[in-house]
Design an enzyme around this catalytic site. Structure first.
Site, short mmCIF file in Angstrom:
data_model
loop_
_atom_site.label_atom_id
_atom_site.label_comp_id
_atom_site.label_asym_id
_atom_site.label_seq_id
_atom_site.Cartn_x
_atom_site.Cartn_y
_atom_site.Cartn_z
CE LYS A 54 -3.75 -2.53 2.09
NZ LYS A 54 -4.62 -2.87 3.22
CD GLN A 98 -3.51 -4.46 6.30
OE1 GLN A 98 -3.61 -3.41 5.67
NE2 GLN A 98 -3.86 -5.63 5.78
CG ASP A 121 -9.65 -0.24 4.35
OD1 ASP A 121 -9.25 -0.66 3.25
OD2 ASP A 121 -9.08 -0.46 5.43
N1 GUN Z 1 -6.82 -6.99 5.70
C1 GUN Z 1 -7.04 -7.73 4.59
N2 GUN Z 1 -7.58 -6.97 3.61
C2 GUN Z 1 -7.70 -5.72 4.12
C3 GUN Z 1 -8.16 -4.49 3.57
O1 GUN Z 1 -8.62 -4.40 2.43
N3 GUN Z 1 -8.11 -3.42 4.40
C4 GUN Z 1 -7.63 -3.51 5.67
N4 GUN Z 1 -7.64 -2.42 6.42
N5 GUN Z 1 -7.19 -4.64 6.20
C5 GUN Z 1 -7.22 -5.74 5.42
#
Ligand code: GUN
Length: 294
Positions: A54, A98, A121
């Site tokens: 990311k 996350q 998100d």
């Molecule tokens: N953990 C697995 N996929 C995601 C996601 O798309 N966003 C976040 N914040 N955590 C995750």
């Protein structure tokens, strides 16, 4: 029939170039640099790798990223305090915590703490609820990536039979709602569905996000179906595979996404999109973004 293999990496690259240009406009016209704060609690290696991806994506398009790394022993209250600080920081346009979080932290409390207008998100209840009525502030990234892939390939959704396999809050449910909003006829299957093939054989578009390697074999795919594989599974020998028997199903489908190189590339790209959109709204806002559409 041999399917067209959808190149998620190429679609993501093209979109990222467009997003880079939008960042340049924000800089030159408004003196604003979009910024994403990423909170990582603990040392889960998979999460660390996702977060690295990311942050690299942010760098690629010119988004400033701020990584908040916290130990696994962080209390829920301490985490909420970090989110509060970021909610109040006008130089931060997106906040992402996350997942998964350590077991002692309640995920819903954390997600509801994030300001809706920084919830890039798309996990906040307000955003989730918006999917039902068709006006979210931010679309959740993986379902949005699926939608963008279909758009890019000019695959019609309206009136099509869509079967989504997997009913998670992050992928299955929001994907189903987004495609229903586009007038598809949608069925959601999940781990308690009896006779999965009975449903999947009806699918003009089959979206699979179950986390089970080889769940979808050619016998349960309609000839000519569009198959979107959101699965991401690491086999004991280290190979990464999706939920679809790719080699078998590609001989029966009209389009198919590979794993890796399909939907995965799009998830981070949509996160970048949402962060830039948030910065654009902040730069041009005269009213609350709540009632605006993307
Ligand atoms: N953990 C697995 N996929 C995601 C996601 O798309 N966003 C976040 N914040 N955590 C995750």
């Amino acid at each position: 029939m041999t399917a067209k293999i959808i190149d998620g990496k190429a679609i993501a690259k093209k979109l990222r170039a467009e997003y880079h240009a939008r960042v340049e406009v924000l800089r030159s016209r408004y003196n604003v640099t979009p910024a994403l704060a990423v909170i990582l609690v603990g040392d889960n290696p998979a999460s660390q790798s996702y977060v690295r991806n990311k942050i690299a994506g942010c760098k690629e398009v010119g988004i400033r990223s701020e990584l908040v790394e916290l130990p696994a022993s962080t209390t829920e209250e301490q985490l909420l305090d970090h989110i509060e600080r970021l909610n109040n920081d006008v130089t931060v346009h997106g906040i992402l915590v996350q997942l998964p979080l350590p077991a002692h932290i309640r995920v819903p409390s954390v997600i509801e703490k994030i300001s809706v207008e920084k919830d890039v998100d798309g996990f906040h209840l307000y955003n989730m609820g918006g999917l039902v009525t068709g006006n979210t502030v931010f679309s959740p990234c993986t379902p949005y990536g699926v939608q963008k892939i279909l758009e890019h390939e000019n695959i019609r959704v309206e009136g099509q039979n869509v079967v989504v396999v997997g009913a998670s809050n992050i992928v299955g449910k929001p994907t189903a709602l987004m495609l229903m909003q586009q007038d598809a006829t949608v069925v959601i299957c999940h781990k308690k569905t009896r006779d999965l093939g009975h449903f999947t054989l009806l699918a003009d578009i089959l979206v699979v996000a179950a986390g089970v390697p080889n769940l979808i074999v050619p016998q349960i795919v309609k000839t000519g179906a569009v198959v979107i594989d959101v699965g991401f599974n690491r086999l004991p020998d280290g190979r990464i595979v999706g939920d679809v028997d790719f080699e078998g199903v590609k001989e029966k489908a009209s389009y198919i996404t590979p794993v890796p190189g399909g939907v995965g590339q799009m998830t981070v790209t949509m996160l970048l999109h949402n962060t830039i959109l948030s910065a654009e709204r902040a730069a041009t806002a005269t009213t609350s973004p709540f009632r605006r559409r993307a």
